[in-house]
Motif scaffolding. Structure first.
Motif, PDB file in Angstrom:
ATOM      1  N   MET A   1     -55.348  55.429  44.656  1.00  0.00           N
ATOM      2  CA  MET A   1     -56.613  55.037  44.048  1.00  0.00           C
ATOM      3  C   MET A   1     -56.349  54.210  42.786  1.00  0.00           C
ATOM      4  N   THR A   2     -57.397  53.653  42.234  1.00  0.00           N
ATOM      5  CA  THR A   2     -57.324  52.787  41.063  1.00  0.00           C
ATOM      6  C   THR A   2     -57.044  53.592  39.803  1.00  0.00           C
ATOM      7  N   ASP A   3     -56.345  52.956  38.839  1.00  0.00           N
ATOM      8  CA  ASP A   3     -56.168  53.604  37.537  1.00  0.00           C
ATOM      9  C   ASP A   3     -57.535  53.865  36.926  1.00  0.00           C
ATOM     10  N   HIS A   4     -57.634  54.949  36.196  1.00  0.00           N
ATOM     11  CA  HIS A   4     -58.929  55.284  35.609  1.00  0.00           C
ATOM     12  C   HIS A   4     -58.817  55.362  34.089  1.00  0.00           C
ATOM     13  N   THR A   5     -59.948  55.243  33.438  1.00  0.00           N
ATOM     14  CA  THR A   5     -60.026  55.278  31.991  1.00  0.00           C
ATOM     15  C   THR A   5     -60.424  56.664  31.503  1.00  0.00           C
ATOM     16  N   MET A   6     -61.320  57.333  32.234  1.00  0.00           N
ATOM     17  CA  MET A   6     -61.888  58.605  31.796  1.00  0.00           C
ATOM     18  C   MET A   6     -62.101  59.493  33.011  1.00  0.00           C
ATOM     19  N   THR A   7     -61.895  60.802  32.848  1.00  0.00           N
ATOM     20  CA  THR A   7     -62.184  61.758  33.912  1.00  0.00           C
ATOM     21  C   THR A   7     -63.367  62.615  33.499  1.00  0.00           C
ATOM     22  N   LEU A   8     -64.309  62.783  34.411  1.00  0.00           N
ATOM     23  CA  LEU A   8     -65.487  63.618  34.195  1.00  0.00           C
ATOM     24  C   LEU A   8     -65.478  64.721  35.242  1.00  0.00           C
ATOM     25  N   ASP A   9     -65.418  65.955  34.799  1.00  0.00           N
ATOM     26  CA  ASP A   9     -65.390  67.113  35.698  1.00  0.00           C
ATOM     27  C   ASP A   9     -66.798  67.656  35.866  1.00  0.00           C
ATOM     28  N   THR A  10     -67.369  67.483  37.065  1.00  0.00           N
ATOM     29  CA  THR A  10     -68.704  68.020  37.339  1.00  0.00           C
ATOM     30  C   THR A  10     -68.636  69.106  38.416  1.00  0.00           C
ATOM     31  N   ILE A  11     -67.451  69.663  38.616  1.00  0.00           N
ATOM     32  CA  ILE A  11     -67.285  70.721  39.615  1.00  0.00           C
ATOM     33  C   ILE A  11     -68.168  71.912  39.238  1.00  0.00           C
ATOM     34  N   GLY A  12     -68.898  72.410  40.220  1.00  0.00           N
ATOM     35  CA  GLY A  12     -69.805  73.533  40.003  1.00  0.00           C
ATOM     36  C   GLY A  12     -71.231  73.117  39.700  1.00  0.00           C
ATOM     37  N   LEU A  13     -71.457  71.841  39.452  1.00  0.00           N
ATOM     38  CA  LEU A  13     -72.808  71.353  39.164  1.00  0.00           C
ATOM     39  C   LEU A  13     -73.446  70.815  40.433  1.00  0.00           C
ATOM     40  N   LEU A  14     -74.751  71.024  40.555  1.00  0.00           N
ATOM     41  CA  LEU A  14     -75.490  70.560  41.726  1.00  0.00           C
ATOM     42  C   LEU A  14     -76.417  69.410  41.357  1.00  0.00           C
ATOM     43  N   CYS A  15     -76.805  68.660  42.362  1.00  0.00           N
ATOM     44  CA  CYS A  15     -77.704  67.523  42.241  1.00  0.00           C
ATOM     45  C   CYS A  15     -78.930  67.905  41.407  1.00  0.00           C
ATOM     46  N   PRO A  16     -79.289  67.094  40.462  1.00  0.00           N
ATOM     47  CA  PRO A  16     -78.817  65.747  40.139  1.00  0.00           C
ATOM     48  C   PRO A  16     -77.802  65.709  38.991  1.00  0.00           C
ATOM     49  N   LEU A  17     -77.298  66.845  38.545  1.00  0.00           N
ATOM     50  CA  LEU A  17     -76.460  66.886  37.349  1.00  0.00           C
ATOM     51  C   LEU A  17     -75.189  66.031  37.416  1.00  0.00           C
ATOM     52  N   PRO A  18     -74.431  65.999  38.516  1.00  0.00           N
ATOM     53  CA  PRO A  18     -73.238  65.142  38.506  1.00  0.00           C
ATOM     54  C   PRO A  18     -73.550  63.674  38.207  1.00  0.00           C
ATOM     55  N   VAL A  19     -74.596  63.137  38.820  1.00  0.00           N
ATOM     56  CA  VAL A  19     -74.956  61.743  38.591  1.00  0.00           C
ATOM     57  C   VAL A  19     -75.510  61.542  37.183  1.00  0.00           C
ATOM     58  N   LEU A  20     -76.287  62.477  36.687  1.00  0.00           N
ATOM     59  CA  LEU A  20     -76.817  62.359  35.325  1.00  0.00           C
ATOM     60  C   LEU A  20     -75.688  62.370  34.303  1.00  0.00           C
ATOM     61  N   LYS A  21     -74.699  63.219  34.497  1.00  0.00           N
ATOM     62  CA  LYS A  21     -73.551  63.267  33.589  1.00  0.00           C
ATOM     63  C   LYS A  21     -72.711  61.997  33.699  1.00  0.00           C
ATOM     64  N   ALA A  22     -72.575  61.466  34.910  1.00  0.00           N
ATOM     65  CA  ALA A  22     -71.845  60.204  35.097  1.00  0.00           C
ATOM     66  C   ALA A  22     -72.563  59.078  34.365  1.00  0.00           C
ATOM     67  N   ARG A  23     -73.878  59.012  34.483  1.00  0.00           N
ATOM     68  CA  ARG A  23     -74.648  57.976  33.792  1.00  0.00           C
ATOM     69  C   ARG A  23     -74.424  58.049  32.288  1.00  0.00           C
ATOM     70  N   LYS A  24     -74.494  59.249  31.745  1.00  0.00           N
ATOM     71  CA  LYS A  24     -74.299  59.430  30.302  1.00  0.00           C
ATOM     72  C   LYS A  24     -72.887  59.011  29.887  1.00  0.00           C
ATOM     73  N   GLN A  25     -71.881  59.414  30.659  1.00  0.00           N
ATOM     74  CA  GLN A  25     -70.501  59.070  30.326  1.00  0.00           C
ATOM     75  C   GLN A  25     -70.276  57.568  30.407  1.00  0.00           C
ATOM     76  N   LEU A  26     -70.808  56.923  31.437  1.00  0.00           N
ATOM     77  CA  LEU A  26     -70.628  55.484  31.605  1.00  0.00           C
ATOM     78  C   LEU A  26     -71.248  54.688  30.463  1.00  0.00           C
ATOM     79  N   LYS A  27     -72.322  55.187  29.881  1.00  0.00           N
ATOM     80  CA  LYS A  27     -72.955  54.489  28.759  1.00  0.00           C
ATOM     81  C   LYS A  27     -72.003  54.336  27.584  1.00  0.00           C
ATOM     82  N   SER A  28     -71.107  55.290  27.398  1.00  0.00           N
ATOM     83  CA  SER A  28     -70.185  55.259  26.256  1.00  0.00           C
ATOM     84  C   SER A  28     -68.886  54.517  26.558  1.00  0.00           C
TER      85      SER A  28
END
Length: 77
Positions: free
Chosen positions: A1-28
């Motif tokens: 896979m591609t090199d990454h800049t940041m890892t976001l762990d959303t294990i254990g979270l259910l829809c829509p939380l993983p995507v909401l957390k990804a959106r917040k992280q991507l903003k920064s």
């Protein structure tokens, strides 16, 4: 896979939380940076590509790990 800049762990979270957390992280993050998101929500396989299409980010793909999936998203906007 591609090199990454940041890892976001959303294990254990259910829809829509993983995507909401990804959106917040991507903003920064800077444009061109890659977010590596860990998730075990069965809906994420549909939600993450859809989120990328709607938000204008590049969906780089998904791979299966032992008990979760790994999604890669490149920030483009």
């Amino acid at each position: 896979m591609t090199d990454h800049t940041m890892t976001l762990d959303t294990i254990g979270l259910l829809c829509p939380l993983p995507v909401l957390k990804a959106r917040k992280q991507l903003k920064s993050m800077q444009i061109g940076a890659v977010l590596r998101m860990l998730a075990d929500d069965p809906a994420a396989i549909i939600d993450v590509p859809h989120f990328c299409a709607e938000a204008g980010h590049e969906y780089l793909g998904q791979e299966d790990a032992e008990n979760h999936q790994i999604y890669l998203i490149r920030k483009t906007t």
